[in-house]
Scaffold this motif. Structure first.
Motif, PDB file in Angstrom:
ATOM      1  N   LEU A 148       0.831  -1.197   0.000  1.00 19.24           N
ATOM      2  CA  LEU A 148       0.000   0.000   0.000  1.00 19.24           C
ATOM      3  C   LEU A 148       0.872   1.255   0.000  1.00 19.24           C
ATOM      4  N   LYS A 149       1.934   1.249   0.820  1.00 21.03           N
ATOM      5  CA  LYS A 149       2.846   2.393   0.854  1.00 21.03           C
ATOM      6  C   LYS A 149       3.586   2.540  -0.473  1.00 21.03           C
ATOM      7  N   ALA A 150       3.873   1.403  -1.124  1.00 16.14           N
ATOM      8  CA  ALA A 150       4.531   1.455  -2.433  1.00 16.14           C
ATOM      9  C   ALA A 150       3.633   2.150  -3.446  1.00 16.14           C
ATOM     10  N   ALA A 151       2.343   1.812  -3.420  1.00 16.75           N
ATOM     11  CA  ALA A 151       1.391   2.429  -4.356  1.00 16.75           C
ATOM     12  C   ALA A 151       1.333   3.942  -4.153  1.00 16.75           C
ATOM     13  N   LYS A 152       1.255   4.367  -2.897  1.00 14.09           N
ATOM     14  CA  LYS A 152       1.199   5.807  -2.602  1.00 14.09           C
ATOM     15  C   LYS A 152       2.492   6.500  -3.038  1.00 14.09           C
ATOM     16  N   ALA A 153       3.626   5.829  -2.813  1.00 14.36           N
ATOM     17  CA  ALA A 153       4.911   6.424  -3.175  1.00 14.36           C
ATOM     18  C   ALA A 153       5.049   6.564  -4.691  1.00 14.36           C
ATOM     19  N   PHE A 154       4.596   5.569  -5.443  1.00 19.64           N
ATOM     20  CA  PHE A 154       4.649   5.674  -6.904  1.00 19.64           C
ATOM     21  C   PHE A 154       3.744   6.795  -7.393  1.00 19.64           C
ATOM     22  N   GLU A 155       2.586   6.962  -6.764  1.00 21.28           N
ATOM     23  CA  GLU A 155       1.676   8.022  -7.174  1.00 21.28           C
ATOM     24  C   GLU A 155       2.244   9.411  -6.875  1.00 21.28           C
ATOM     25  N   GLU A 156       3.068   9.509  -5.849  1.00 23.91           N
ATOM     26  CA  GLU A 156       3.677  10.793  -5.490  1.00 23.91           C
ATOM     27  C   GLU A 156       4.980  11.051  -6.231  1.00 23.91           C
TER      28      GLU A 156
END
Length: 465
Positions: free
Chosen positions: A189-197
């Motif tokens: 989940l944190k990976a997804a947020k980091a890629f989006e940012e």
């Protein structure tokens, strides 16, 4: 009198010594091309004091750690990264002595502390090193250290430091390997947020595995909170889970940029404004901008003409731009980009440029005032002597200002990753390195890749020359 003149000229020559950072790449690049990773390691170890020096101890171990990693000597790589991490931790609290020296001379007098993305990249390599030597517990320790480092960077300056999608994704893989499914789901989940940012578009394959993991853990609602549309199906990720084994290919493509010098000049008004002009290295256009100038003791209401150099990104020719992979004679498929070091350096420089400019301009003004006072205090009334002495002082204090061009020299331009579901057994893997036109520039044939039941086998392919 002659003796004094000679001393002044000697001081000038000492001040004009070449910037070590300017020669580091020129020294090592030919060795890397001709003698490869191990030849470059030998060159560095033989001449490390001249090539790096005490102030760049972090970079020495950082670069060595990378080269040993590429050479497949993971235990040696681990040792160097451990030393780099210790140096970073020791320097985390600012040293008053080092800051004072930098104020009097230039930023190269400060020990190199690592750019945020270099620090997080170090943890990525270290995690892969421990996995390569079969030490899953060691990899887990590095995952947790990476989390602490990421949180510390956020606390330091949330506006300037982004998360790292590939590091979070790699952490999720390690948690999966250790059977910690809850932690893996959180990391995904944190990976997804980091890629989006971040500066890398969400890779399709990465997003598929994130969807599959979160659904499996009954966390599908978390997917709805993300910007990227949910996937209806996750065939590859589902197949990986059902088979229980996979080969994970990590490709290091191209060579990250280095730093050159950009010269700026303009006007400084203490407690007023700094107006600077420079030539853009990429467009060739003359650009100008204005910053608020801090007050400088002794400056009064005088206006100062200043000139100094700052780091400017210098792109290198890219031998490898991407990879394709073939398993057991299958059709080649392209490996997706998960990290862009070029863009990371861009962002870091943008974040730091304003503060670096103000610090450097202020330092130049302080030295200019000191130089003028020194000239007045040492005037002898002898025209020729005073002329030589004044020229030496002016040129010498100007030459003291050198841009800090330090940056890791052996980072890839990008990192590319794919996961391939496989049956337990031995497989033939062919990985092709491609240039920007899609032409094959290198081929890596791995004829006997053994994958045990339930194993995630990681294969590393460095093509950074």
């Amino acid at each position: 009198m002659k003796r004094l003149i000679l001393l002044a000229l000697s001081a000038l020559l000492l001040c004009s010594c070449a910037n070590k950072s300017l020669t580091r790449y020129e020294t090592l690049a030919p060795v890397l091309k001709e003698e490869g990773f191990e030849g470059t390691i030998k060159k560095i170890e033989k001449e490390k004091d001249d090539i790096y020096g005490e102030k760049s101890a972090f970079l020495y171990h950082f670069d060595e750690g990378m080269l040993y990693h590429y050479a497949g000597k993971n235990k040696e790589s681990i040792k160097h990264f451990e030393q780099a991490e210790q140096i970073y931790e020791d320097l985390y609290t600012k040293s008053v002595t080092n800051e004072a020296a930098a104020l009097a001379t230039n930023d190269n007098m400060r020990p190199y502390r690592a750019r945020p993305f270099e620090l997080l990249l170090m943890y990525q390599y270290q995690i892969l090193n421990y996995l390569a030597v079969g030490d899953l517990d060691g990899a887990l320790v590095e995952v947790r250290r990476a989390q602490i480092a990421s949180e510390a960077l956020y606390q330091k300056d949330k506006d300037k430091v982004n998360d790292n999608g590939w590091l979070r994704y790699l952490s999720a893989l390690v948690y999966e390997m250790s059977g910690e499914e809850d932690d893996a789901a959180i990391a995904y989940l944190k990976a997804a947020k980091a890629f989006e940012e971040g500066n890398v578009k969400m890779p399709k394959e990465v997003w598929e595995y994130i969807n599959e993991s979160l659904r499996k853990m009954d966390r599908a609602d978390d997917l709805k909170a993300l910007k990227t549309p949910m996937l209806a199906q996750t065939p590859k990720a589902t197949q990986s889970r059902e088979k229980g084994q996979e080969i994970i290919v990590v490709g290091y493509a191209g060579h990250s940029p280095i730093l050159g010098e950009m010269y700026l000049s303009g006007t400084f008004v203490s407690a007023g404004a700094i107006n600077l002009t420079y030539k853009d290295g990429e467009t060739g256009k003359i650009e100008s901008f204005t910053l608020v100038a801090p007050p400088v003791a002794g400056a009064g209401s005088n206006t100062f003409h200043i000139g100094f150099a700052l780091p400017q990104k210098k792109k290198l020719p890219q031998h490898t731009n991407m990879f394709t992979v073939s398993l057991d004679g299958s059709k080649h498929t392209q490996i997706e980009k998960v990290a862009n070091i070029d863009a990371e350096l861009d962002k870091n420089m943008k974040d730091e440029n304003a503060s670096t400019m103000i610090r450097t301009a202020t330092r130049v003004v302080i030295r200019t005032i000191a130089a003028q006072q020194a000239k007045k205090a040492t005037n002898t009334g002898n025209g020729i002597f005073d002329l030589v002495k004044n020229i030496a002082v002016d040129v010498g204090q100007t030459q003291l200002e050198q841009a800090d061009l330090r940056v890791g020299l052996f980072m890839p331009n990008s990192i590319n990753v794919t996961r391939i579901p496989v049956d337990a057994g031995t497989h033939e893997l062919v990985i092709s390195a491609l240039d920007s036109q899609g032409r094959v520039v290198g081929e890596y044939k791995l004829g006997k890749v053994k994958v045990a039941k339930g194993q995630k086998k990681i294969v590393l392919v460095p093509s950074i020359e």
